[in-house]
Design an enzyme around this catalytic site. Sequence first.
Site, PDB file in Angstrom:
ATOM      1  N   GLU A  95       0.954  -1.018   0.057  1.00 56.28           N
ATOM      2  CA  GLU A  95       0.015   0.085  -0.095  1.00 56.28           C
ATOM      3  C   GLU A  95       0.759   1.214  -0.114  1.00 56.28           C
ATOM      4  OE1 GLU A  95      -2.678  -0.290   3.436  1.00 56.28           O
ATOM      5  OE2 GLU A  95      -2.764  -2.270   2.812  1.00 56.28           O
ATOM      6  N   ASP A 120      -4.469   9.013  10.346  1.00 56.63           N
ATOM      7  CA  ASP A 120      -3.179   8.545  10.800  1.00 56.63           C
ATOM      8  C   ASP A 120      -2.464   9.015  11.924  1.00 56.63           C
ATOM      9  OD1 ASP A 120      -2.668   7.249   8.201  1.00 56.63           O
ATOM     10  OD2 ASP A 120      -2.703   9.051   7.138  1.00 56.63           O
ATOM     11  N   TYR A 135     -10.892  -4.329   4.786  1.00 57.36           N
ATOM     12  CA  TYR A 135      -9.716  -4.061   5.707  1.00 57.36           C
ATOM     13  C   TYR A 135     -10.374  -3.827   7.022  1.00 57.36           C
ATOM     14  CZ  TYR A 135      -5.741  -0.993   6.836  1.00 57.36           C
ATOM     15  OH  TYR A 135      -4.479  -0.403   7.438  1.00 57.36           O
TER      16      TYR A 135
END
Length: 257
Positions: free
Chosen positions: A46, A57, A172
């Site tokens: 990725e 993040d 995911y």
Amino acid sequence: MNRLQQLFKTKTKDILSIYYTAGYPNLADTLTIAEALEKSGADFLEIGFPYSDPVADGPTIQASSKTALDAGMTLPILFEQLADLRKKVNIPILLMGYVNVVLQYGVDEFCKKCKEVGVDGCIIPDLPMYEFEELYQATFERYGLSNIFLVTPQTSDERIRKIDGLSNAFIYLVSSSATTGSNLAVSESSTSYFKRVADMKLKNPIVIGFGISDKASYAAANEYASGAIIGSAFVKALAENGKLTEKIEKFMRQIKP
């Protein structure tokens, strides 16, 4: 079938994906890192395209994004760097980033470019599912791109089933509600969450990410899924002193000796 779909058809367990930020630690490192990761045993990659406000993040990936942006990384530059991707790298590649960057570039042009350079799919965490279905799914399919959706501990069974219906590669599974870089604690609650999703017998395989950082957490994730994704721990390793390829080989040996 794109490379990603092919991978999950031929391999069902212990799949290892590595995330890293394009243009980090140096602007021109993107392809070198991909080559070294494939040689060291990664099953798919990725590559993050940096954004100035990366809400999902943690601090490690945020800092890598800032470094890459300061060095001049943009989506057009990333596509230039990936022009020779398929002469050097065979494993599946996903691009991961935020929807604003894709919208500014143009969704059709973005998907077209992905196909041109040999990218197999995308993870765009802040792209709403209904928008993808109504506005962009046909474009993704036209260019043979898989769109990967994220599931969290709060995601309802109904929504997970909907995601499963819209997916054609893998789902995911975000290990916790924290940002990237938090360590995976395989607690009673996370175990019951992983089991809940596994017991749904979805048509798409599951890959667990967020908090996978070493051999133990990689093994723990693989008990409940087809594979695991390592991001922040790898990005941290790239910041250490030493030759780039040697740092990558050393890191990978610690996960898959």
